[in-house]
Enzyme design. Sequence first.
Site, PDB file in Angstrom:
ATOM      1  N   ASP A   3      -7.114  -0.757   2.682  1.00  0.00           N
ATOM      2  CA  ASP A   3      -7.617   0.610   2.879  1.00  0.00           C
ATOM      3  C   ASP A   3      -8.161   1.243   1.585  1.00  0.00           C
ATOM      4  O   ASP A   3      -8.967   2.161   1.635  1.00  0.00           O
ATOM      5  CB  ASP A   3      -6.512   1.508   3.439  1.00  0.00           C
ATOM      6  CG  ASP A   3      -5.982   1.008   4.768  1.00  0.00           C
ATOM      7  OD1 ASP A   3      -6.703   0.251   5.445  1.00  0.00           O
ATOM      8  OD2 ASP A   3      -4.846   1.362   5.125  1.00  0.00           O
ATOM      9  N   GLY A   7     -26.932  -1.474   4.079  1.00  0.00           N
ATOM     10  CA  GLY A   7     -28.116  -0.671   4.385  1.00  0.00           C
ATOM     11  C   GLY A   7     -28.029   0.027   5.735  1.00  0.00           C
ATOM     12  O   GLY A   7     -29.028   0.121   6.459  1.00  0.00           O
ATOM     13  N   MET A  33     -11.888  -1.241   9.663  1.00  0.00           N
ATOM     14  CA  MET A  33     -10.545  -0.704   9.407  1.00  0.00           C
ATOM     15  C   MET A  33     -10.534   0.306   8.261  1.00  0.00           C
ATOM     16  O   MET A  33     -11.571   0.621   7.683  1.00  0.00           O
ATOM     17  CB  MET A  33      -9.600  -1.850   9.089  1.00  0.00           C
ATOM     18  CG  MET A  33      -8.913  -2.425  10.302  1.00  0.00           C
ATOM     19  SD  MET A  33      -7.520  -3.429   9.790  1.00  0.00           S
ATOM     20  CE  MET A  33      -6.748  -3.677  11.383  1.00  0.00           C
ATOM     21  N   GLY A  34      -9.363   0.751   7.914  1.00  0.00           N
ATOM     22  CA  GLY A  34      -9.220   1.675   6.786  1.00  0.00           C
ATOM     23  C   GLY A  34      -8.222   2.793   7.033  1.00  0.00           C
ATOM     24  O   GLY A  34      -8.064   3.681   6.212  1.00  0.00           O
ATOM     25  N   ARG A  35      -7.589   2.768   8.191  1.00  0.00           N
ATOM     26  CA  ARG A  35      -6.649   3.827   8.597  1.00  0.00           C
ATOM     27  C   ARG A  35      -7.340   5.184   8.473  1.00  0.00           C
ATOM     28  O   ARG A  35      -8.364   5.374   9.099  1.00  0.00           O
ATOM     29  CB  ARG A  35      -5.365   3.758   7.766  1.00  0.00           C
ATOM     30  CG  ARG A  35      -4.178   4.424   8.432  1.00  0.00           C
ATOM     31  CD  ARG A  35      -2.940   4.314   7.577  1.00  0.00           C
ATOM     32  NE  ARG A  35      -2.397   2.973   7.560  1.00  0.00           N
ATOM     33  CZ  ARG A  35      -1.605   2.455   8.489  1.00  0.00           C
ATOM     34  NH1 ARG A  35      -1.239   3.175   9.515  1.00  0.00           N
ATOM     35  NH2 ARG A  35      -1.157   1.220   8.397  1.00  0.00           N
ATOM     36  N   LYS A  67     -38.335   1.862  13.054  1.00  0.00           N
ATOM     37  CA  LYS A  67     -37.317   0.853  12.729  1.00  0.00           C
ATOM     38  C   LYS A  67     -37.095  -0.062  13.923  1.00  0.00           C
ATOM     39  O   LYS A  67     -37.133   0.393  15.078  1.00  0.00           O
ATOM     40  CB  LYS A  67     -36.015   1.541  12.333  1.00  0.00           C
ATOM     41  CG  LYS A  67     -36.111   2.261  11.012  1.00  0.00           C
ATOM     42  CD  LYS A  67     -34.787   2.229  10.271  1.00  0.00           C
ATOM     43  CE  LYS A  67     -34.964   2.779   8.865  1.00  0.00           C
ATOM     44  NZ  LYS A  67     -33.832   2.514   8.004  1.00  0.00           N
ATOM     45  N   GLY A  98       0.806  -1.215   0.000  1.00  0.00           N
ATOM     46  CA  GLY A  98       0.000   0.000   0.000  1.00  0.00           C
ATOM     47  C   GLY A  98       0.839   1.265   0.000  1.00  0.00           C
ATOM     48  O   GLY A  98       1.962   1.287  -0.530  1.00  0.00           O
ATOM     49  N   ARG A 113     -32.504  -3.058  19.023  1.00  0.00           N
ATOM     50  CA  ARG A 113     -31.259  -2.402  19.416  1.00  0.00           C
ATOM     51  C   ARG A 113     -30.570  -1.750  18.226  1.00  0.00           C
ATOM     52  O   ARG A 113     -30.782  -2.142  17.080  1.00  0.00           O
ATOM     53  CB  ARG A 113     -30.269  -3.457  19.918  1.00  0.00           C
ATOM     54  CG  ARG A 113     -30.397  -3.753  21.372  1.00  0.00           C
ATOM     55  CD  ARG A 113     -29.375  -4.792  21.763  1.00  0.00           C
ATOM     56  NE  ARG A 113     -29.591  -5.172  23.142  1.00  0.00           N
ATOM     57  CZ  ARG A 113     -29.258  -6.341  23.658  1.00  0.00           C
ATOM     58  NH1 ARG A 113     -28.696  -7.257  22.897  1.00  0.00           N
ATOM     59  NH2 ARG A 113     -29.469  -6.584  24.923  1.00  0.00           N
ATOM     60  N   GLY A 165       2.609   3.305   2.246  1.00  0.00           N
ATOM     61  CA  GLY A 165       3.982   3.406   2.763  1.00  0.00           C
ATOM     62  C   GLY A 165       4.924   2.586   1.899  1.00  0.00           C
ATOM     63  O   GLY A 165       6.038   3.032   1.564  1.00  0.00           O
TER      64      GLY A 165
HETATM   65  O1  F6P Z   1      -3.137  -0.315   6.249  1.00  0.00           O
HETATM   66  C1  F6P Z   1      -3.824  -1.488   6.495  1.00  0.00           C
HETATM   67  C2  F6P Z   1      -4.306  -1.521   7.936  1.00  0.00           C
HETATM   68  O2  F6P Z   1      -4.995  -2.738   8.143  1.00  0.00           O
HETATM   69  C3  F6P Z   1      -5.188  -0.334   8.338  1.00  0.00           C
HETATM   70  O3  F6P Z   1      -6.524  -0.465   7.942  1.00  0.00           O
HETATM   71  C4  F6P Z   1      -4.997  -0.330   9.835  1.00  0.00           C
HETATM   72  O4  F6P Z   1      -5.206   0.963  10.370  1.00  0.00           O
HETATM   73  C5  F6P Z   1      -3.569  -0.747   9.991  1.00  0.00           C
HETATM   74  O5  F6P Z   1      -3.214  -1.466   8.818  1.00  0.00           O
HETATM   75  C6  F6P Z   1      -3.286  -1.606  11.182  1.00  0.00           C
HETATM   76  O6  F6P Z   1      -1.913  -1.778  11.263  1.00  0.00           O
HETATM   77  P1  F6P Z   1      -1.210  -2.947  12.086  1.00  0.00           P
HETATM   78  O7  F6P Z   1      -1.500  -4.221  11.365  1.00  0.00           O
HETATM   79  O8  F6P Z   1       0.211  -2.594  12.053  1.00  0.00           O
HETATM   80  O9  F6P Z   1      -1.839  -2.951  13.440  1.00  0.00           O
END
Ligand code: F6P
Length: 318
Positions: free
Chosen positions: A122, A180, A164-166, A208, A97, A157, A99
């Site tokens: 991500d 949805g 995730m997704g940074r 709902k 990705g 509830r 970095g």
């Molecule tokens: O960049 C991929 C990712 O899975 C992100 O979604 C997440 O924030 C990060 O890596 C988690 O990093 P690590 O695996 O170092 O905890």
Amino acid sequence: MLTSGGDAPGMNAAVRAATRAALARGWAVFGVHNGYAGLIAGDIHALHARDVGGIIQRGGTVLGSARSPEFTTEAGRATALANLKQRGIDALVVIGGNGSQTGSSVLTNEGLAVVGVASTVDNDLFGTDVTIGVDTAVNITVEAIDRLRTTGSSHKRAFLVETMGRNCGYIALMAGLAGGAEVIAIPECEIEPHDVAERLRAAYRRGKTHALVVVAEGVKHSAQAIVQHVTEHRDTIGFGLRVTTLGHVVRGGAPTAADRILATRLGAAAVDQLARGAAGVLVGVRGSDIVATPLAEVAGKTKGVNQELLALARVLAQ
Ligand code: F6P
């Protein structure tokens, strides 16, 4: 070749494709273990066709991955380049990705023929519509949403799912749309806890029986802050709110067919680029076409999300 950064489902399919596409051209192929850290440590081994057999369906990366602070230093990279030279290796495929591709760009500037393969759950990489791994991550998040909806309906509830997704909201947005969700909170379009509470209150009043809030991990108003606010105002909202944090579950396990196909195409495309003498690029996909973008344009940039889809999800949550 190496895999670097957070692993992504489909990386193995890319390793398999790049290895066999290169072997088909009569090239010798090597796998670097544990990303750039392995490049510095000289953890480099020949790859043959059988070494990449039976991995197309496997999650994670058989080459291993790591984040390497040493690679950001000139001395670390000089050792890495010397290790390649010593083995007569003249090109590198980097599957990873943001970095990782910044690293590819730096190595390109230092004279190595590098091709990047867009791979991160991500989906924030510039130069491609989608990255290897994100389809699986979205599907895992959708499955969680679907499962939470059935229990939510039984108990009247609300559930908050953090995915995730940074710093990118792509997984949350797409999973929220496909699942949805009543509320989607992403870093590209922040939503305050009291607005989340208001939307839940309105959903309850509309009759709902459940409500789903999908939150990207990178939001400023965190899942915790949302839960605290909703809990404090539970009496006026109607729904109680429970939390599920998916974390690394999102990037574990077998890749979807879409990720395997994308990874297979991109792994082979990386070898095509090298064969054409067109290194220094990231291979990705635009529409249904494979595209190559100079690594210098990719490095340090991130891609936004389609905010029209966020607006659409909101309309459809009525
Ligand atoms: O960049 C991929 C990712 O899975 C992100 O979604 C997440 O924030 C990060 O890596 C988690 O990093 P690590 O695996 O170092 O905890």
